[in-house]
Design an enzyme around this catalytic site. Sequence first.
Site, PDB file in Angstrom:
ATOM      1  N   ASN A 106      -9.648   4.033  -1.661  1.00  0.00           N
ATOM      2  CA  ASN A 106      -9.967   4.575  -0.826  1.00  0.00           C
ATOM      3  C   ASN A 106      -9.283   6.081  -0.697  1.00  0.00           C
ATOM      4  OD1 ASN A 106     -12.183   3.154   0.017  1.00  0.00           O
ATOM      5  ND2 ASN A 106     -10.829   2.286   1.613  1.00  0.00           N
ATOM      6  N   ASP A 142      -1.010   2.327  -5.474  1.00  0.00           N
ATOM      7  CA  ASP A 142      -1.014   1.054  -5.619  1.00  0.00           C
ATOM      8  C   ASP A 142      -2.305   0.336  -6.164  1.00  0.00           C
ATOM      9  OD1 ASP A 142      -1.916   1.790  -2.838  1.00  0.00           O
ATOM     10  OD2 ASP A 142      -2.805  -0.248  -3.067  1.00  0.00           O
ATOM     11  N   HIS A 159       0.954  -1.254  -0.160  1.00  0.00           N
ATOM     12  CA  HIS A 159      -0.071  -0.265   0.125  1.00  0.00           C
ATOM     13  C   HIS A 159       0.987   1.110  -0.098  1.00  0.00           C
ATOM     14  CE1 HIS A 159      -4.072   0.994  -0.116  1.00  0.00           C
ATOM     15  NE2 HIS A 159      -4.169   1.252   1.143  1.00  0.00           N
TER      16      HIS A 159
END
Length: 185
Positions: free
Chosen positions: A112, A91, A19
């Site tokens: 998100n 990512d 991430h």
Amino acid sequence: MPLIVGLGNIGEKYTGTRHNIGFSIVDRLAGTLSASMEQTDDPYILGVGRFKGVKTILIQPTTLMNNSGKAVLRACRMFRYLPGDILVCYDDVNLPTGKIRLRPEGSAGGHNGIQSIIDHLGTRDFPRLRFGIGNNYSRGRQSEYVLSPFDDEEMPDVEEGLKKSEEAALCFIREGIVIAMNHFN
């Protein structure tokens, strides 16, 4: 004067995770541009460098991934950027490990951090560099997967992807998103 944003999470426990690949891309660029990344009073770590005479701002939000839009909006206001001047590096589980894709705009695709940027900027129209992290996880385990480090056997693909990401970002700085897409997609 472009703005390069690397998405990730602040904190030692997130260093080297899938991430945080956006942070890794910005760290490489900082080295190439001789930009010292420093904490600011704003919600991001900031670096300023030059590439072939083009001043470039690098940021890594300190808001955690899901609130990245707050930091990006603050940087846009501070440095007077329009969304088209930004390249967001992050990512993507929908690409194989180490593969990159550039896009001039688009949806959040379930990410998100990107959704937060869309919400804060009020537009989906900003360039992005997606870095593949693979999707080798069981149903319901995506969060655990993206917060895990790359496996040793993935590292050659990750290193090659980081090299291409850096080259693509430098092309974006010099020539914009369309030419970068033509060279790297």
